[in-house]
Design an enzyme around this catalytic site. Sequence first.
Site, PDB file in Angstrom:
ATOM      1  N   SER A  41      -6.702 -18.098  38.573  1.00 52.84           N
ATOM      2  CA  SER A  41      -7.161 -19.163  39.471  1.00 52.84           C
ATOM      3  C   SER A  41      -6.006 -20.155  39.622  1.00 52.84           C
ATOM      4  O   SER A  41      -5.076 -20.158  38.804  1.00 52.84           O
ATOM      5  CB  SER A  41      -8.382 -19.877  38.865  1.00 52.84           C
ATOM      6  OG  SER A  41      -8.679 -21.086  39.545  1.00 52.84           O
ATOM      7  N   TYR A  83     -13.278 -23.707  31.925  1.00 50.12           N
ATOM      8  CA  TYR A  83     -12.824 -22.761  32.948  1.00 50.12           C
ATOM      9  C   TYR A  83     -11.301 -22.635  32.954  1.00 50.12           C
ATOM     10  O   TYR A  83     -10.760 -21.523  32.993  1.00 50.12           O
ATOM     11  CB  TYR A  83     -13.334 -23.219  34.313  1.00 50.12           C
ATOM     12  CG  TYR A  83     -13.031 -22.278  35.453  1.00 50.12           C
ATOM     13  CD1 TYR A  83     -13.777 -21.119  35.626  1.00 50.12           C
ATOM     14  CD2 TYR A  83     -12.021 -22.553  36.360  1.00 50.12           C
ATOM     15  CE1 TYR A  83     -13.515 -20.255  36.683  1.00 50.12           C
ATOM     16  CE2 TYR A  83     -11.753 -21.694  37.417  1.00 50.12           C
ATOM     17  CZ  TYR A  83     -12.495 -20.549  37.574  1.00 50.12           C
ATOM     18  OH  TYR A  83     -12.232 -19.690  38.622  1.00 50.12           O
TER      19      TYR A  83
END
Length: 282
Positions: free
Chosen positions: A144, A157
């Site tokens: 990401s 995350y």
Amino acid sequence: MKQFTDRVVVITGAGSGMGRAYALAFARLGAILALNDYHLESLEQTAVLVRDLSHRPLLTSAFDVGNREHMYDFAARVKAELGHAHVVINNAGVSGEGLPSWLLGDDSYERVMQINFFGVVYGTRAFLPQLLANGEGAVVNVSSVFGLVGTPNNSDYCASKFAVRGFTESLMVELEQSPISVHLVHPGGIRTNIASGAAKGEEFTEKYLKTEPDDIVEQVIRCIRSGKQRLVYGHQARRLWLASWAMSLEKRNRVLFREMEDLLDPEHYGVLNDPQGEAGRP
């Protein structure tokens, strides 16, 4: 790899978003697909769409990618029913809870890390022997832009996506002299349901998730064909990539906080100025 016709392509998290877009794109290219998702109903919906595009064999399996035994069973089933995998796309992932680190329980970190990081590790290791046996293949691991920079309310995350980055970059070096290409994807704001379960997830989605999944999938396929190992793509992705290396850490932290401040709950952050340490506790 240049061609995907009759090649076995494994995709995790194929029930929606980027995973579904990968499945449909590779179906159009004539690939034989092995698809996974945790949600059976969503996976079956993807399978219907794939069958509308292709009459080649299709295997589906609903399970949690963070379960090592289930992933290795899936790999064995792919080999037995379809033959050796050629492309493995470790795409499955979940969001964190969208809270600052002092409000998260240890179980949140463990859950997100198990799915986002160990799911990638298991998916890579379970299928790598098949790719090597073929003498060709590609591993695509999805990190990401939050694997490039740390952002507030995303420590669970971000930790998992930084871990995917570290694992994959090391794998690239290890396989440098092999016929297997390794690709690391840092999606920016892709329009998926990834933030739907997080605090202020709707606001985050509206503000940042603007790039269509089909767009990044097209870029990933180009990377596999060309051998390009890193892809940073999607809404605000280039901006965050530049910030990850062009700014001092101190300046970058200030910029990121200001950028995302409107998504942060003042009550959660009140603890930072509360001598009694009571504000913001769950």
